[in-house]
Design an enzyme around this catalytic site. Sequence first.
Site, PDB file in Angstrom:
ATOM      1  N   ARG A  15       0.811  -1.228   0.000  1.00  0.00           N
ATOM      2  CA  ARG A  15       0.000   0.000   0.000  1.00  0.00           C
ATOM      3  C   ARG A  15       0.846   1.281   0.000  1.00  0.00           C
ATOM      4  O   ARG A  15       0.341   2.370  -0.228  1.00  0.00           O
ATOM      5  CB  ARG A  15      -0.964  -0.005   1.190  1.00  0.00           C
ATOM      6  CG  ARG A  15      -2.234  -0.781   0.856  1.00  0.00           C
ATOM      7  CD  ARG A  15      -3.255  -0.617   1.933  1.00  0.00           C
ATOM      8  NE  ARG A  15      -2.944  -1.426   3.094  1.00  0.00           N
ATOM      9  CZ  ARG A  15      -3.379  -1.160   4.325  1.00  0.00           C
ATOM     10  NH1 ARG A  15      -4.124  -0.102   4.547  1.00  0.00           N
ATOM     11  NH2 ARG A  15      -3.073  -1.954   5.324  1.00  0.00           N
ATOM     12  N   GLY A  79       1.559 -15.078   7.976  1.00  0.00           N
ATOM     13  CA  GLY A  79       0.871 -14.501   9.125  1.00  0.00           C
ATOM     14  C   GLY A  79       1.827 -14.162  10.260  1.00  0.00           C
ATOM     15  O   GLY A  79       2.975 -14.623  10.291  1.00  0.00           O
TER      16      GLY A  79
HETATM   17  C1  UD1 Z   1      -2.398  -7.304  13.191  1.00  0.00           C
HETATM   18  C2  UD1 Z   1      -3.111  -8.053  14.307  1.00  0.00           C
HETATM   19  C3  UD1 Z   1      -4.348  -7.255  14.744  1.00  0.00           C
HETATM   20  C4  UD1 Z   1      -3.929  -5.858  15.171  1.00  0.00           C
HETATM   21  C5  UD1 Z   1      -3.145  -5.165  14.069  1.00  0.00           C
HETATM   22  C6  UD1 Z   1      -2.564  -3.872  14.594  1.00  0.00           C
HETATM   23  C7  UD1 Z   1      -2.741 -10.421  13.830  1.00  0.00           C
HETATM   24  C8  UD1 Z   1      -3.318 -11.646  13.293  1.00  0.00           C
HETATM   25  N1  UD1 Z   1      -3.531  -9.347  13.825  1.00  0.00           N
HETATM   26  O1  UD1 Z   1      -3.249  -7.288  12.087  1.00  0.00           O
HETATM   27  O2  UD1 Z   1      -4.985  -7.902  15.820  1.00  0.00           O
HETATM   28  O3  UD1 Z   1      -5.067  -5.118  15.510  1.00  0.00           O
HETATM   29  O4  UD1 Z   1      -2.047  -5.985  13.635  1.00  0.00           O
HETATM   30  O5  UD1 Z   1      -1.902  -3.203  13.575  1.00  0.00           O
HETATM   31  O6  UD1 Z   1      -1.618 -10.417  14.302  1.00  0.00           O
HETATM   32  N2  UD1 Z   1       4.091  -9.480   9.320  1.00  0.00           N
HETATM   33  C9  UD1 Z   1       5.127 -10.348   9.077  1.00  0.00           C
HETATM   34  N3  UD1 Z   1       4.862 -11.539   8.497  1.00  0.00           N
HETATM   35  C10 UD1 Z   1       3.604 -11.918   8.136  1.00  0.00           C
HETATM   36  C11 UD1 Z   1       2.552 -11.022   8.392  1.00  0.00           C
HETATM   37  C12 UD1 Z   1       2.822  -9.815   8.989  1.00  0.00           C
HETATM   38  O7  UD1 Z   1       6.282 -10.021   9.385  1.00  0.00           O
HETATM   39  O8  UD1 Z   1       3.458 -13.031   7.617  1.00  0.00           O
HETATM   40  C13 UD1 Z   1       4.372  -8.184   9.964  1.00  0.00           C
HETATM   41  C14 UD1 Z   1       4.016  -6.978   9.097  1.00  0.00           C
HETATM   42  O9  UD1 Z   1       5.138  -6.548   8.355  1.00  0.00           O
HETATM   43  C15 UD1 Z   1       3.592  -5.943  10.134  1.00  0.00           C
HETATM   44  C16 UD1 Z   1       3.065  -6.775  11.281  1.00  0.00           C
HETATM   45  O10 UD1 Z   1       3.573  -8.083  11.114  1.00  0.00           O
HETATM   46  O11 UD1 Z   1       4.687  -5.210  10.615  1.00  0.00           O
HETATM   47  C17 UD1 Z   1       1.526  -6.823  11.306  1.00  0.00           C
HETATM   48  O12 UD1 Z   1       1.055  -7.403  10.127  1.00  0.00           O
HETATM   49  P1  UD1 Z   1      -0.269  -6.940   9.407  1.00  0.00           P
HETATM   50  O13 UD1 Z   1      -0.462  -7.777   8.211  1.00  0.00           O
HETATM   51  O14 UD1 Z   1      -0.275  -5.458   9.251  1.00  0.00           O
HETATM   52  O15 UD1 Z   1      -1.354  -7.365  10.498  1.00  0.00           O
HETATM   53  P2  UD1 Z   1      -2.837  -6.837  10.605  1.00  0.00           P
HETATM   54  O16 UD1 Z   1      -3.680  -7.619   9.677  1.00  0.00           O
HETATM   55  O17 UD1 Z   1      -2.875  -5.382  10.526  1.00  0.00           O
END
Ligand code: UD1
Length: 448
Positions: A15, A79
């Site tokens: 994004r 995830g």
């Molecule tokens: C996550 C939380 C949600 C919270 C929100 C706050 C989970 C399942 N949900 O959701 O409860 O309200 O953050 O912002 O955790 N990332 C990785 N590897 C992955 C996926 C994500 O490193 O496979 C990292 C991303 O770079 C980011 C962070 O984890 O820095 C959060 O990931 P994102 O996909 O933004 O989670 P949300 O769906 O926003």
Amino acid sequence: MTVSTIILAAGKGTRMKSPTSKILHKIAGKYLLAFSVELSKDIKSQETIVVVGKENELVTRKAFSDHKIKFCVQNNQLGTGDAVKIALKKLKIKTNYTLVLYGDTPFITKTTIKRMISRAEKGFELVFLGFKSKVKNSYGKLKLGPKKTLIDIIEKNEPGYTSSGCLSNSGILLVQSNISTNLIEKIRNDNSKNEFYLTNIVKIATEHGYSSTYVQCEEDECLGVNSQIDLSLAERKFQDDFRKKLLASGVSMPSPETCFFSYDTIIKNGCVVEPNVFFGTGVKIQSSSVIKSYSYIEGTHIGKNCQIGPFARLRPGTKLLESVKVGNFVEIKNATLANRTKANHLSYIGDAKVGANTNIGAGTIFCNYDGNRKHYTVVGENVFVGSNTSLIAPLKIGDASIVAAGSAINIDVPSESLAIARPTQQNKIGLGKKIMLKLQKVADKIKQ
Ligand code: UD1
Ligand code: MG
């Protein structure tokens, strides 16, 4: 209590719509990821590991090569639960608790983490960080039990999700290290996104007899960056907070909202910063100096009682001692100007050392570059450099000497000398009038 830190930063950041990795975008001149890395240092984390994706691994390693942190790669973004699982395998030092931070959430404070640690010390195996949101949002929601316990976190599009009334999940988690791997491995991806949700850990912990709780902080502390608009909002918050701190410390700014600061800008009390000034990284200004409008300053140290600008450009390596004056359209780079020295108009001073009480006249150019290499100029103290002079480096101008205006100087000038290097002027008596008359005649002929 000892703590290790995992920073999640493998997300693709699509994004942001930018070829630059999201966590390498900057707020106030500092990488987004650096905020979380520094937080982990501030809380004296024993070990810090950043989870990156294969796309941003190399650039991030390079950008953070001077930090004492480790990296691990999550090849497929399955995830947040999966990301933490990978990082846990790489942690070497045994600590009591493991802190999970996000690389795109820059404003979490040390005080908040300390509050989470003291909650954990009260006997909770898991502590999440929640906040109350003013607007409806799609964050995970904290499901609370009696006595401030946390029973579950429900993600959007999952059964039981309600977006209003509940605390939102910031994503920040503190978990007891010796049970973390065991609990994380039990997370499954049987949800609408087929992702391994880290937030499932709460329910799993409860099922295994462990207790979870939460700490609440302000919403703006949890501000996350997902788009360029978010980045600009984060920048605005940083700048607003920074300006307030400067004003409270005794810096005068009649129009603070028009000035831009870097995360490491230091301005001592008694200074005045006029409207529309930019401070890049590495600027330190001692007390009672005045920075006039439209100046652009980076990598510069300014002593007490100096006067800079308007329209001054101070580039990295500039060092101004006390009571120095730098006026409009003066550019300085990698140069030191000693006490009470002045360069008031239209000059370039590069790769130089200028002594005390010296005057650099309007339009003086330090010719430091020969097209291939840079050369150095040393100007002594009490020197007067006349206007429109070129000082061709390498060059030394001794103390108390005078350089005549309009000179091009390329030979060292001994102390107390007058150097003059320009074609000798000739005055041809009466020739001016003759030429004028001739020109007039030509003009009259054309008119006829
Ligand atoms: C996550 C939380 C949600 C919270 C929100 C706050 C989970 C399942 N949900 O959701 O409860 O309200 O953050 O912002 O955790 N990332 C990785 N590897 C992955 C996926 C994500 O490193 O496979 C990292 C991303 O770079 C980011 C962070 O984890 O820095 C959060 O990931 P994102 O996909 O933004 O989670 P949300 O769906 O926003
Ligand atoms: Mg997110």
